[in-house]
Design an enzyme around this catalytic site. Structure first.
Site, PDB file in Angstrom:
ATOM      1  N   TYR A 186       0.832  -1.205   0.000  1.00 19.72           N
ATOM      2  CA  TYR A 186       0.000   0.000   0.000  1.00 19.72           C
ATOM      3  C   TYR A 186       0.871   1.262   0.000  1.00 19.72           C
ATOM      4  CZ  TYR A 186      -3.876   3.061   1.464  1.00 19.72           C
ATOM      5  OH  TYR A 186      -4.831   4.048   1.544  1.00 19.72           O
ATOM      6  N   LYS A 214       0.929   4.192  -2.875  1.00 24.67           N
ATOM      7  CA  LYS A 214       0.551   5.567  -2.561  1.00 24.67           C
ATOM      8  C   LYS A 214       1.721   6.531  -2.713  1.00 24.67           C
ATOM      9  CE  LYS A 214      -3.801   4.936  -1.594  1.00 24.67           C
ATOM     10  NZ  LYS A 214      -4.852   5.514  -2.485  1.00 24.67           N
TER      11      LYS A 214
END
Length: 246
Positions: A155, A159
């Site tokens: 993640y 991001k």
């Protein structure tokens, strides 16, 4: 910028932050294409709420991590409304594991949905946004892309990649009138956060200077600000995190 009559696509627009963004833009007069993948009921509720408040919206199913389905999403928006002014890349998932336990599927799925989807939607929507004269691309990144997160290498990588994408694309598009910015939410009261155990939630909240979690509507107001008043703001990260990361 007067947003009345502008058209926006919000990916992952059926729940949480995406739903709040969809409704906030609609309240400002934007015609909203609410994208969803599996949450049809939620998407229809968002659309019905917008319609009940006098706005205009449609729900469009599509897995934006798939280039073909992302193409269909943009095509349906153009077919319905004839233009595209705002693209909010919000679709995202988590598959948290320590890296030692991370398998290829959990790595690739998170990268595909959180990062590769942004290439898909943006590449297809780009000329329409340029043609609008003052298009807006807003990428929903995360504090985890800035500061990292335990058990979130997939993640965090996605991001953080979104932040780099935002900076580079903003340089390429600055002369066209299209702005490209990222919003980096902190810990927001959504379905994703509700899955965190209570003791961990308490630890996280204790580290936040504002001493509370954020609300999806606060992220939505950040999106509205960039759309409405952000004509000289591009390549930036708008941090909405209660002071947790500065």
């Amino acid at each position: 910028m007067n947003l009345m009559g502008k058209v926006a696509i919000v990916t992952g627009g059926s729940k949480g932050i995406g739903a709040a963004i969809s409704k906030e833009l609609a309240n400002a007069g934007v015609k909203v294409v609410v994208n969803y993948n599996s949450s049809q009921d939620c998407a229809e509720r968002v659309v019905n709420e917008i319609l009940a408040n006098g706005g205009s919206a449609i729900a469009v199913k599509g897995d934006v991590s798939d280039l073909r389905e992302a193409s269909v999403l943009v095509e349906e928006a153009i077919e319905k409304y004839g233009r595209l002014d705002i693209l909010v890349n919000n679709a995202g998932i988590t598959r948290d594991r320590t890296f030692k336990k991370m398998d290829e599927n959990n790595w690739r799925k998170v990268i595909d949905v959180n990062l590769n989807s942004v290439f898909n939607t943006t590449s297809i929507a780009l000329q329409h946004l340029i043609d609008s004269g003052n298009g807006r691309i807003i990428n929903i990144s995360s504090i985890i892309g800035q500061a990292g997160g335990f058990g979130q290498t997939n993640y965090s990588a996605a991001k953080a990649g979104l932040i780099g994408f935002t900076k580079s694309l903003s340089l390429e598009l600055a002369r066209t009138g299209v702005t490209v910015n990222a919003i980096c939410p902190g810990f927001i009261e959504t379905e994703m956060l509700s899955e965190v155990p209570d003791n961990v939630r308490e630890q996280i909240q204790g580290r936040i200077p504002a001493r509370r979690f954020g609300h999806a509507e606060e992220i939505a107001r950040g999106v509205l600000y960039l759309c409405q008043d952000g004509e000289y703001i591009t390549g930036q990260q708008l941090n909405i995190n209660g002071g947790l990361y500065m």
